[in-house]
Design a protein around this motif. Structure first.
Motif, PDB file in Angstrom:
ATOM      1  N   PHE A   1      -6.447   2.996   2.633  1.00 31.06           N
ATOM      2  CA  PHE A   1      -4.920   3.143   2.426  1.00 31.06           C
ATOM      3  C   PHE A   1      -4.131   2.264   3.088  1.00 31.06           C
ATOM      4  N   ALA A   2      -4.522   1.895   4.191  1.00 30.17           N
ATOM      5  CA  ALA A   2      -3.700   1.124   5.147  1.00 30.17           C
ATOM      6  C   ALA A   2      -3.277  -0.370   4.605  1.00 30.17           C
ATOM      7  N   CYS A   3      -4.571  -0.729   3.881  1.00 32.89           N
ATOM      8  CA  CYS A   3      -4.520  -1.983   3.287  1.00 32.89           C
ATOM      9  C   CYS A   3      -3.483  -2.128   2.179  1.00 32.89           C
ATOM     10  N   ILE A   4      -3.454  -1.037   1.232  1.00 37.60           N
ATOM     11  CA  ILE A   4      -2.668  -1.144   0.186  1.00 37.60           C
ATOM     12  C   ILE A   4      -1.203  -0.668   0.471  1.00 37.60           C
TER      13      ILE A   4
ATOM     14  N   SER B   1      -8.728   6.950  -6.515  1.00 36.74           N
ATOM     15  CA  SER B   1      -9.795   5.790  -6.476  1.00 36.74           C
ATOM     16  C   SER B   1     -10.067   5.541  -5.229  1.00 36.74           C
ATOM     17  N   ILE B   2      -9.030   5.290  -4.374  1.00 36.19           N
ATOM     18  CA  ILE B   2      -9.428   4.887  -3.267  1.00 36.19           C
ATOM     19  C   ILE B   2     -10.421   5.711  -2.412  1.00 36.19           C
ATOM     20  N   ALA B   3     -10.051   7.092  -2.464  1.00 39.01           N
ATOM     21  CA  ALA B   3     -10.839   8.201  -1.687  1.00 39.01           C
ATOM     22  C   ALA B   3     -12.390   8.168  -2.373  1.00 39.01           C
ATOM     23  N   ALA B   4     -12.507   7.589  -3.619  1.00 41.94           N
ATOM     24  CA  ALA B   4     -13.734   7.734  -4.320  1.00 41.94           C
ATOM     25  C   ALA B   4     -14.427   6.543  -3.790  1.00 41.94           C
TER      26      ALA B   4
END
Length: 426
Positions: free
Chosen positions: A257-260, A238-241
Motif C-alpha cells: 500500500f505504501a508503494c502505490i 488485490s493488494i491485500a490478496a
C-alpha cells in the motif's frame, strides 16, 4: 516544495486544511473499526458487513444532501453540527456493539452515523478559494489536498490496527468519533471557512440554479469517477490478496500500500508544482491511461492473464506499484477541477459532494466484484479487472472532450472572472 510550504505558512489555509485532514481520517477508519468490532463481538463477518454496509449507504445518501445544504446556509452551520451528530452516533454505536446489541439497535445507529458524516472533502475547496487568492496557489493546494487523501487512506487503517492490538475492541471506533468531532469543529470555526459564502446565482438573489446532475458534462465526470472508484476498490483488495496469495506474507500488505500511495503522492506533488498550459480536460484521460498501463503491468507480473498465481520478485512488484500510482493523484485533481468548472457556480459544494458519493458507492460495489475475481483467478485477475475499469474511465473521458469543451466555454462566458471560469480555462 517551496510552493507547498508557502501555502502552509498561510494560517487561513493551514488551519482548515489540517483540521479537514483530521476530520477525514474517519473516512478510512470508521468502516474498518466497525467491521472489526462487530466481528469480534458477534463472531460473524456477515453481521459486520451488513452493519458497515448500512453505514456506507447512509454516507452515500447523506453527502450530496449536506453538500446542497452547505451551498444554501454556509459551511459552519452544516459541517460542525454534522460532525458532532455523526460522532455521537459512532460513540453510541461503539458502546452498543461492545455490549452485544442486536442488529435492530446497531443498524439505525450505523445509518445515522453515515447520514450525518460531514462532506469535508467536498467543502475544503471553498476554504482554499478564500484563503488563497492566487489561482496558481489554489492549483497547488488542490494537489496538496489530493495527497492528503493518500495520507488518510494509509494512516487511518494503520491507526486502527495499532489501537486494535493495544486497546479494547470499542476504542478504535471511539477514537474515530473523537477525530471526527475535533476535525469538524475546528474546521467550521476557522476564519477562511467562516468567511466563505456560496457564489450567488447570476440571475440574482432568489433564483435557483439547476442541480449539478442536470449538466451532461457533470454526469460524465461522475461516471468517470464511479469507474475510477470501482477500480480503486479492485486495487485495494488485490493488494491485500497479493500479500497473502502471491507473496505468502500478509505482513507485507502495508509495504505494498505504501508503494502505490507513495507513487500517487509523488505524482500529485509534481503535478501541482507545475503550471500547465492547455485545458485540464485533456490531461484527465492521459492520467487515467497512465494508471491503466501500470495496472496492466502488475496484472501480467502476477499471472492475471493466465489465471495462474505467480510469485513475483518483491522489488519488481514494488516498482510497478509506484509507477502505477504516479498518475492517480493527477487524475483525482483533474476530476475535482473539472467538476468545479462544469457545475453551477452557486452549487459547487453539492457538485463536489456528488463526487464523494461516487467514490463511496464505487468502493462498496468494487470490493464485492474484486472478491469474485480474486477467487476465480487470483490477485492478478483482480488487477486486470482494475485495469479494464481504468481503461473504461480513460475512454469515457476521451470521448467527452468535445462536450466538455462546449460546456466549459459556455460556463466561462456566463461567469467570466469567477474561480470556476479560471479553472475551466486551464
Amino acid at each position: 516544495m517551496s510552493r507547498y510550504l508557502r501555502i502552509l505558512r498561510v494560517r487561513d489555509a493551514r488551519t482548515p486544511f489540517l483540521a479537514s485532514v483530521i476530520g477525514r481520517l474517519p473516512i478510512s477508519m470508521a468502516p474498518l473499526a466497525l467491521v472489526l468490532l462487530v466481528q469480534q463481538v458477534r463472531g460473524s463477518y456477515a453481521a459486520a458487513g451488513v452493519v458497515t454496509g448500512v453505514y456506507a449507504l447512509g454516507a452515500t445518501l447523506g453527502t450530496p444532501l449536506l453538500g446542497r445544504l452547505v451551498d444554501r446556509v454556509g459551511q459552519p452551520r452544516v459541517i460542525g453540527p454534522a460532525g458532532l451528530v455523526s460522532a455521537s452516533f459512532l460513540v453510541v454505536l461503539a458502546l452498543a456493539a461492545a455490549a452485544g446489541a442486536s442488529d435492530v439497535v446497531l443498524l439505525p445507529l450505523a445509518a445515522g452515523a453515515g447520514l450525518g458524516a460531514p462532506p469535508l472533502a467536498a467543502v475544503m475547496r471553498g476554504a482554499w478559494l478564500v484563503a488563497l487568492p492566487e489561482e496558481r496557489d489554489r492549483f497547488a493546494a488542490y494537489a496538496l489536498d489530493a495527497v492528503a487523501v493518500e495520507f488518510v487512506f494509509v494512516v487511518g487503517p494503520l491507526l486502527v490496527g495499532l489501537l486494535l492490538v493495544s486497546t479494547p475492541a470499542a476504542v478504535p471506533l471511539l477514537v474515530t468519533a473523537g477525530l471526527l468531532a475535533v476535525g469538524s469543529v475546528v474546521y467550521a470555526g476557522s476564519a477562511a471557512v467562516r468567511a466563505w459564502r456560496p457564489e450567488p446565482h447570476p440571475d440574482g438573489e432568489g433564483a435557483v440554479a439547476p442541480s449539478p446532475l442536470a449538466s451532461a458534462g457533470v454526469r460524465i465526470v461522475l461516471l468517470v469517477t464511479l469507474l475510477v472508484s470501482v477500480g480503486f476498490a479492485h486495487v485495494d483488495l488485490s493488494i491485500a490478496a497479493t500479500a497473502r496469495e502471491a507473496l505468502g506474507n500478509p505482513g507485507r500488505v502495508g509495504l505494498l500500500f505504501a508503494c502505490i500511495a507513495g507513487g500517487s503522492t509523488a505524482g500529485g506533488l509534481w503535478y501541482g508544482s507545475r503550471y500547465w498550459h492547455g485545458p485540464e480536460r485533456r490531461r484527465l484521460p492521459i492520467a487515467l491511461a497512465g494508471v491503466t498501463v501500470g495496472l496492466v503491468a502488475v496484472a501480467v507480473l502476477l499471472g492475471g492473464l493466465t489465471g495462474v498465481v505467480r510469485r513475483p520478485p518483491f522489488a519488481v512488484l514494488a516498482i510497478l506499484l509506484v509507477v502505477a500510482g504516479m498518475c492517480i493523484a493527477p487524475g483525482l485533481i483533474a476530476i475535482n477541477n473539472l467538476t468545479d468548472a462544469l457545475a453551477p457556480r452557486s452549487r459547487l459544494s453539492e457538485a463536489q459532494a456528488w463526487v464523494s458519493t461516487m467514490y463511496t458507492a464505487g468502493g462498496a460495489a468494487g470490493t464485492a466484484v474484486a472478491g469474485l475475481l480474486v477467487d476465480s483467478g487470483g490477485p492478478g485477475r483482480s488487477f486486470a479487472g482494475a485495469a479494464v475499469l481504468m481503461c473504461g474511465a480513460a475512454l469515457a473521458a476521451a470521448a467527452a472532450q468535445s462536450l466538455w469543451r462546449r460546456q466549459l466555454a459556455a460556463v466561462a462566458a456566463v461567469g467570466a472572472g469567477t474561480p470556476g471560469a479560471a479553472v475551466a480555462s486551464r
